[in-house]
Motif scaffolding. Structure first.
Motif: not given
Length: 628
Positions: A343-366
């Motif tokens: 929370p002290s880093r509010y204002g920084e981008i939380h990119p969410g690579a695992d949560d959940n770009a990884s799952g979307v990669a699975g959807v697009l790949g399939l």
């Protein structure tokens, strides 16, 4: 993932909410720059480790700004995903011939005109400035109150620890002043370090507890022993994941406001906190000669979230009338806030690579694999859900208005956080929701060789839950929690790309058997009396009741989306669709109210439940059970 997981202690700021990126009310349009399209070779490659990782990098890129639902970053992500569906050859499954299914969300809360906090005592009057000396919590009710003041310590009532800040004081009709945190917060062996006691430090708990003691306003300040060495900041209004109101006016103020109040009793905040922590004995008292006037005016900003849906019609003249849904949520936390674990880093981008770009990669790949390979016998529905981090809003919307009839949906496969495979272990939930699913999984895994850890339960903190609540078999794939969860450090370079590819190949093997096999999956409503605690969510603390809320609902109360078989809720006669109005004598306005009351009970307690079924209000009782 894990929309239930709240940062549980200040400065984790559990249940404090702030302004986020403003709403995008229009559907995704061409005036927002899209991410670069993948090459034709990448499309053909489908599920290779390198190409899946490229999808993760695209979704977690700075221009996506953390993909908060309703933000421009989420719009860019939605357009990217829709573009991928189109390039793969999927048919639009959204509204008006598009790939987008829209739903309303609250994207921000801002201060309106007329927020005031005034202290009066004797012949003096002090007016404090909104946004500088105090700020409302975004779950505060609006309105105006005036009253005498009670100092209520940490604002905690914990009978199991024989501790009650409200013992011996009357808060009814008054405004309470409370501290953040809990007694002996820095002591690892302190009584409030127990997992079951974590809830007492949550801001929303303190506010609701004040309400239940009859207070009409709450002023909460950061306690000086824990935070006195830090530059003091107001911590309300950071991020937004819930907009349900608390039923009471609640503000966060600087410590100097509290010191002005306590001067009427010739006491100091630090001395009072030291006395409480030393003896673990409350120091609550009515503050003489002081009154406070509070006025809160908030403006809720509304916008749109979009599920992105692509269809691949089946090739079999008969089986094409059935479908399998393959889904993952693409939203994340944007710039952080309430559910960020940094929370002290509010204002920084939380990119969410695992949560959940990884799952979307699975959807697009399939999607690439099946569209490029000529399809399957059954229809395939590929969905990227928005609003998961706000409470499964997107998947709940899909369940209400599906692109393909749910009664003819064979199963739903959900991928959420599948990018951090460690060793060979993959968690798969929902294996008992379909009679044939375990056999299908084991057959598919013989081609991949992962160590599968099964759970039968079809409910959980991700987008398969609304499907299981509608009696659909589900499988949820998850590589496990990690230290970067809900932090800015969840970045693409930490993705285990070969592991991600193995997980997607496993899901693909399961999918192939479901969409091309002759047999359907037989739905099973589980009869286990109590589910295990969901990892790290805190949602399992307290006794077991066994109801599943209808996510994304707007009722005044808690609408039941499902009932666990054999649970106290089922034994009490409750059914899906019932609306809980009161629980154990307490008004239930929203899910937060229900959780607050439930966590204050113990296994073996009998509670009265007042609910509405249709137009009829009914009363029943339930005996709470032990959560395993």
């Amino acid at each position: 993932m894990a929309w239930l997981n709240k940062a549980r202690r200040f400065p984790g700021l559990a249940l404090t909410i702030a302004l986020v990126v403003s709403a995008c009310a229009r559907p995704p349009s061409q005036d927002v720059p899209a991410a670069p399209a993948p090459t034709r070779a990448a499309v053909q490659a489908g599920t290779s480790a390198s190409d899946l990782l490229e999808i993760v990098k695209t979704l977690a890129a700075p221009e996506m700004a953390g993909r908060a639902t309703g933000s421009l970053g989420m719009e860019r992500a939605a357009r990217y995903i829709a573009g991928e569906f189109e390039r793969a050859g999927l048919t639009p499954g959204g509204e008006g011939g598009s790939y987008f299914q829209a739903f309303d969300v609250v994207t921000g809360i801002r201060l309106g005109e007329g927020n005031h906090l005034t202290l009066q005592g004797g012949n003096s009057r002090r007016d404090y400035r909104a946004g500088q000396d105090f700020t409302p919590f975004s779950f505060s009710d609006g309105g105006q109150v005036q009253g005498e003041i009670v100092f209520a310590g940490y604002g905690i009532t914990a009978p199991e620890l024989t501790y009650d800040d409200y013992a011996g004081v009357d808060a009814a009709g008054k405004i309470v002043l409370v501290l953040s945190g809990e007694p002996r917060e820095r002591d690892p062996a302190g009584p409030f370090r127990q997992p079951e006691a974590y809830r007492y430090t949550e801001v929303r708990y303190k506010v609701l507890n004040a309400r239940e003691h009859g207070a009409k306003g709450v002023i909460l300040v950061a306690n000086p022993l824990t935070h006195g060495e830090e530059p003091e900041q107001l911590f309300a209004f950071r991020g937004i994941t819930s907009t349900s109101q608390s039923g009471i006016l609640a503000v966060n103020a600087l410590r100097r406001v509290a010191e002005d109040i306590l001067a009427g009793a010739d006491r100091s905040l630090r001395d009072l906190q030291q006395a409480i922590d030393r003896d673990l004995h409350p120091q609550s008292f009515p503050v003489p000669g002081r009154t406070v006037q509070m006025e809160v005016r908030l403006i809720h900003e509304h916008g749109r979230g979009w599920n992105v849906i692509g269809l691949l019609p089946g090739t079999d003249p008969t089986l094409r009338e059935q479908a399998v849904v393959v889904g993952a949520h693409y939203d994340h936390l944007g710039l952080g806030g309430e559910t960020s674990l940094a929370p002290s880093r509010y204002g920084e981008i939380h990119p969410g690579a695992d949560d959940n770009a990884s799952g979307v990669a699975g959807v697009l790949g399939l999607a690439r694999v099946y569209a490029g390979g000529g399809g399957a016998r059954r229809t395939l529905v590929f969905v990227a859900f928005a609003g998961e981090e706000m409470g499964l809003l997107g998947s709940a919307q899909y369940a209400r208005a599906p692109a393909f009839p749910l009664e003819r949906t064979v199963a739903m496969l959900n991928m959420d956080m599948i990018g951090r495979l460690r060793g060979e272990t993959l968690h798969v939930f929902g294996v008992e929701t379909g009679k044939e699913l375990r056999e299908v999984l084991e057959a598919a895994n013989r081609e991949v060789g992962l160590q599968l850890r099964f759970s039968g339960d079809g409910y959980g903190p991700s987008d398969h839950t609304p499907f299981y609540a509608k009696d659909r078999p589900v499988l949820f794939f998850f590589t496990g929690p990690h230290e970067d969860y809900h932090r800015p450090s969840d970045t693409p370079e930490k993705i285990n790309a070969p592991g991600l590819a193995r997980v997607v190949r496993l899901v693909g093997g399961v999918l192939r058997r479901l969409v091309d096999g002759d047999s359907e999956v037989t739905f099973v409503r589980l009869t286990s009396s109590s589910p295990p605690r969901m990892r790290g969510t805190g949602a399992g603390y307290g006794p077991y009741f066994g109801m599943i809320p209808e996510f994304g609902g707007t009722d005044e109360g808690v609408r039941l989306g499902g009932i666990r078989a054999g649970s106290p809720a089922e034994k009490a006669g409750l059914q899906s669709g019932d609306l809980i109005l009161r629980f154990d004598g307490k008004v239930v306005r929203n899910l937060e109210d229900f959780v607050f009351v439930l966590r204050g009970k113990r296994a073996g307690d009998r509670v009265e439940v007042i609910y509405r079924r249709g137009t009829v209000v009914r009363t029943t009782s339930a005996v709470l059970e032990t959560r395993q």
